[in-house]
Design a protein around this motif. Sequence first.
Motif, PDB file in Angstrom:
ATOM      1  N   GLU A   2      71.771  13.746   9.093  1.00 16.08           N
ATOM      2  CA  GLU A   2      71.259  13.708   7.716  1.00 16.08           C
ATOM      3  C   GLU A   2      69.822  14.216   7.654  1.00 16.08           C
ATOM      4  OE1 GLU A   2      73.604   9.880   5.749  1.00 16.08           O
ATOM      5  OE2 GLU A   2      71.954   9.530   7.112  1.00 16.08           O
ATOM      6  N   GLN A   3      69.030  13.837   8.678  1.00 22.24           N
ATOM      7  CA  GLN A   3      67.629  14.299   8.709  1.00 22.24           C
ATOM      8  C   GLN A   3      67.555  15.809   8.816  1.00 22.24           C
ATOM      9  OE1 GLN A   3      64.256  12.875  10.803  1.00 22.24           O
ATOM     10  NE2 GLN A   3      64.999  10.764  10.876  1.00 22.24           N
ATOM     11  N   ALA A   4      68.421  16.380   9.624  1.00 27.01           N
ATOM     12  CA  ALA A   4      68.427  17.838   9.795  1.00 27.01           C
ATOM     13  C   ALA A   4      68.813  18.513   8.474  1.00 27.01           C
ATOM     14  CB  ALA A   4      69.403  18.228  10.903  1.00 27.01           C
ATOM     15  N   ARG A   5      69.791  17.906   7.765  1.00 26.13           N
ATOM     16  CA  ARG A   5      70.201  18.483   6.472  1.00 26.13           C
ATOM     17  C   ARG A   5      69.050  18.387   5.474  1.00 26.13           C
ATOM     18  NH1 ARG A   5      74.219  16.533   3.055  1.00 26.13           N
ATOM     19  NH2 ARG A   5      74.459  14.594   4.199  1.00 26.13           N
ATOM     20  N   GLN A   6      68.344  17.255   5.516  1.00 29.58           N
ATOM     21  CA  GLN A   6      67.229  17.085   4.576  1.00 29.58           C
ATOM     22  C   GLN A   6      66.129  18.108   4.849  1.00 29.58           C
ATOM     23  OE1 GLN A   6      65.159  13.314   4.700  1.00 29.58           O
ATOM     24  NE2 GLN A   6      64.188  13.674   2.726  1.00 29.58           N
ATOM     25  N   GLN A   7      65.821  18.312   6.134  1.00 32.12           N
ATOM     26  CA  GLN A   7      64.798  19.312   6.498  1.00 32.12           C
ATOM     27  C   GLN A   7      65.176  20.686   5.965  1.00 32.12           C
ATOM     28  OE1 GLN A   7      63.778  19.925  10.537  1.00 32.12           O
ATOM     29  NE2 GLN A   7      62.622  18.034  10.741  1.00 32.12           N
ATOM     30  N   ALA A   8      66.436  21.044   6.167  1.00 30.52           N
ATOM     31  CA  ALA A   8      66.880  22.379   5.748  1.00 30.52           C
ATOM     32  C   ALA A   8      66.820  22.523   4.232  1.00 30.52           C
ATOM     33  CB  ALA A   8      68.305  22.623   6.260  1.00 30.52           C
ATOM     34  N   ALA A   9      67.247  21.458   3.516  1.00 27.00           N
ATOM     35  CA  ALA A   9      67.248  21.515   2.049  1.00 27.00           C
ATOM     36  C   ALA A   9      65.820  21.594   1.516  1.00 27.00           C
ATOM     37  CB  ALA A   9      67.964  20.288   1.485  1.00 27.00           C
ATOM     38  N   LEU A  10      64.913  20.837   2.149  1.00 27.36           N
ATOM     39  CA  LEU A  10      63.516  20.863   1.704  1.00 27.36           C
ATOM     40  C   LEU A  10      62.880  22.219   1.993  1.00 27.36           C
ATOM     41  CD1 LEU A  10      61.836  17.450   2.607  1.00 27.36           C
ATOM     42  CD2 LEU A  10      61.797  18.597   0.394  1.00 27.36           C
ATOM     43  N   GLU A  11      63.216  22.770   3.153  1.00 28.10           N
ATOM     44  CA  GLU A  11      62.630  24.051   3.560  1.00 28.10           C
ATOM     45  C   GLU A  11      62.930  25.133   2.523  1.00 28.10           C
ATOM     46  OE1 GLU A  11      63.303  24.892   7.624  1.00 28.10           O
ATOM     47  OE2 GLU A  11      62.114  26.730   7.584  1.00 28.10           O
ATOM     48  N   GLU A  12      64.122  25.040   1.951  1.00 25.64           N
ATOM     49  CA  GLU A  12      64.517  26.030   0.946  1.00 25.64           C
ATOM     50  C   GLU A  12      63.687  25.898  -0.322  1.00 25.64           C
ATOM     51  OE1 GLU A  12      68.750  26.417  -0.823  1.00 25.64           O
ATOM     52  OE2 GLU A  12      68.886  26.546   1.375  1.00 25.64           O
ATOM     53  N   ARG A  13      63.345  24.647  -0.684  1.00 32.80           N
ATOM     54  CA  ARG A  13      62.681  24.419  -1.968  1.00 32.80           C
ATOM     55  C   ARG A  13      61.152  24.453  -1.883  1.00 32.80           C
ATOM     56  NH1 ARG A  13      65.989  22.179  -5.878  1.00 32.80           N
ATOM     57  NH2 ARG A  13      64.277  22.828  -7.236  1.00 32.80           N
ATOM     58  N   ILE A  14      60.601  24.208  -0.708  1.00 33.90           N
ATOM     59  CA  ILE A  14      59.153  23.998  -0.594  1.00 33.90           C
ATOM     60  C   ILE A  14      58.282  25.187  -1.039  1.00 33.90           C
ATOM     61  CG2 ILE A  14      57.522  24.076   1.391  1.00 33.90           C
ATOM     62  CD1 ILE A  14      58.538  21.271   2.040  1.00 33.90           C
ATOM     63  N   PRO A  15      58.709  26.449  -0.863  1.00 33.09           N
ATOM     64  CA  PRO A  15      57.837  27.554  -1.294  1.00 33.09           C
ATOM     65  C   PRO A  15      57.506  27.527  -2.787  1.00 33.09           C
ATOM     66  CG  PRO A  15      59.682  28.363   0.023  1.00 33.09           C
ATOM     67  CD  PRO A  15      59.926  26.916  -0.198  1.00 33.09           C
ATOM     68  N   GLU A  16      58.291  26.799  -3.585  1.00 37.31           N
ATOM     69  CA  GLU A  16      58.010  26.728  -5.034  1.00 37.31           C
ATOM     70  C   GLU A  16      56.739  25.950  -5.345  1.00 37.31           C
ATOM     71  OE1 GLU A  16      61.301  24.715  -6.988  1.00 37.31           O
ATOM     72  OE2 GLU A  16      62.692  25.697  -5.600  1.00 37.31           O
ATOM     73  N   PHE A  17      56.284  25.105  -4.384  1.00 34.17           N
ATOM     74  CA  PHE A  17      55.257  24.131  -4.750  1.00 34.17           C
ATOM     75  C   PHE A  17      53.866  24.506  -4.226  1.00 34.17           C
ATOM     76  CE2 PHE A  17      59.330  21.976  -4.876  1.00 34.17           C
ATOM     77  CZ  PHE A  17      59.277  21.408  -6.138  1.00 34.17           C
ATOM     78  N   ASP A  18      52.846  24.145  -5.048  1.00 34.82           N
ATOM     79  CA  ASP A  18      51.453  24.349  -4.635  1.00 34.82           C
ATOM     80  C   ASP A  18      50.955  23.172  -3.823  1.00 34.82           C
ATOM     81  OD1 ASP A  18      51.019  26.767  -6.290  1.00 34.82           O
ATOM     82  OD2 ASP A  18      51.389  25.366  -7.937  1.00 34.82           O
ATOM     83  N   VAL A  19      51.469  21.981  -4.158  1.00 36.29           N
ATOM     84  CA  VAL A  19      51.024  20.757  -3.490  1.00 36.29           C
ATOM     85  C   VAL A  19      52.251  19.944  -3.109  1.00 36.29           C
ATOM     86  CG1 VAL A  19      49.887  18.506  -3.847  1.00 36.29           C
ATOM     87  CG2 VAL A  19      48.801  20.605  -4.706  1.00 36.29           C
ATOM     88  N   VAL A  20      52.274  19.445  -1.891  1.00 35.54           N
ATOM     89  CA  VAL A  20      53.323  18.512  -1.474  1.00 35.54           C
ATOM     90  C   VAL A  20      52.641  17.243  -0.974  1.00 35.54           C
ATOM     91  CG1 VAL A  20      55.294  18.109   0.052  1.00 35.54           C
ATOM     92  CG2 VAL A  20      54.849  20.418  -0.812  1.00 35.54           C
ATOM     93  N   VAL A  21      52.990  16.122  -1.588  1.00 41.80           N
ATOM     94  CA  VAL A  21      52.488  14.827  -1.129  1.00 41.80           C
ATOM     95  C   VAL A  21      53.665  14.093  -0.500  1.00 41.80           C
ATOM     96  CG1 VAL A  21      51.478  12.607  -1.818  1.00 41.80           C
ATOM     97  CG2 VAL A  21      50.741  14.715  -2.958  1.00 41.80           C
ATOM     98  N   THR A  22      53.525  13.718   0.763  1.00 44.41           N
ATOM     99  CA  THR A  22      54.643  13.030   1.419  1.00 44.41           C
ATOM    100  C   THR A  22      54.267  11.579   1.706  1.00 44.41           C
ATOM    101  OG1 THR A  22      53.917  13.687   3.630  1.00 44.41           O
ATOM    102  CG2 THR A  22      55.446  15.161   2.516  1.00 44.41           C
TER     103      THR A  22
END
Length: 363
Positions: A233-253
Amino acid sequence: MRVAVPTESAGERRVALVPDSVGRLRAAGFAVAVEADAGASAGFPDAEYAAAGADVVPHAELLAGAQAVVRVAAPSAAEVAELAPGTVLVGFLSPLTDAAGIDRLAQRGVIAFAMESIPRITRAQTMDALSSQSTVAGYKAVVAAADRLPRLFPLLMTAAGTVAPAKVLVVGAGVAGLQAIATARRLGAVVSGFDVRPAVREQVESLGAAFLELGIQGAETSGGYAAELTAEEQARQQAALEERIPEFDVVVTTALVPGRPAPKLIPASAVETMRPGSVIVDLAAEAGGNCELTEPGAEVERSGVTIVGFTDFASRMPYHASQLYSRNVTALLLHLAPGGELALDFEDEITGGACVAGPQVTA
Ligand code: NAD
């Protein structure tokens, strides 16, 4: 009961009790001793403590006659050695990750209450220091991001043209994450939030943010915390986030699983896809960080992206962090010593739950 408030060790700017709480405790039958300058770095001068009825004393006199010591951070080995056996100690003691520190307290005969271990039940809400400090940290994380981003947060329509609003993603929407979302919204950003606990979607949306669809859902434990995802599940989450992250200027985790290392959600390859000047603020840095490139305690630049991994965000907003923490500590003291007389009932869910070293705790 006499309560002592030491000056925290170097680096910690908060103080465990503020003058207002001293007044409240005095009225409830407590005596309070405060080490000289204990509140100075949080903006509370000695004179205010004295006016509230505290004895402001040098370090050498602080512990004389004190039955309880209240702190923010865990004491060092030298500070533990100063405590008389039987002393009640209250503070953030990291019971899930600092076994050696807890053992040291037990060996010394200290009766230790960890703010992290107070059960999150309605009756104990006023004592919930994890929530109060996470609220401050979530706010400060966004302010830090806005300060570092070379772009404006709000949509601006000016004679010189229109400025598009910043896009902010908040991963992990617990107490800190929800405050980060609210703060980023107030600054005018377009905000998305994500969490593995399904119950959170509604909370994210009620703050005016969009819930990011990643197709990952985790379980919630009975305490309201997230259960750790499986490796797959963690690997799937990483991959899904990787696809979306370029859209954002700021990421707060802010993604945390109590007692476990922080889940690695943002791989180095995802950082490389972000626009130069983008900012990641990793509130999970203390548990190792949610981003692979986070350096706990530091701010670094990687592939043109600023990654802030400070582990002391609440301490960087020390006045209000102390004020809220002080109310949490005061509520716990009033619970442990009603009327200023210590009356420990380890059968009680709060007292028994929060006690991490003491006569009733078996190794
Ligand atoms: P936390 O600091 O342990 O974790 C922060 C967030 O990270 C959580 O929302 C968690 O679901 C999320 N998370 C974990 N793994 C993740 C992953 N792989 N991807 C994305 N997100 C992930 O939690 P917290 O903020 O201290 O509190 C969590 C919840 O506890 C609250 O939202 C609430 O439901 C509950 N709570 C209850 C009380 C009460 O008084 N009853 C008080 C405070 C909090």
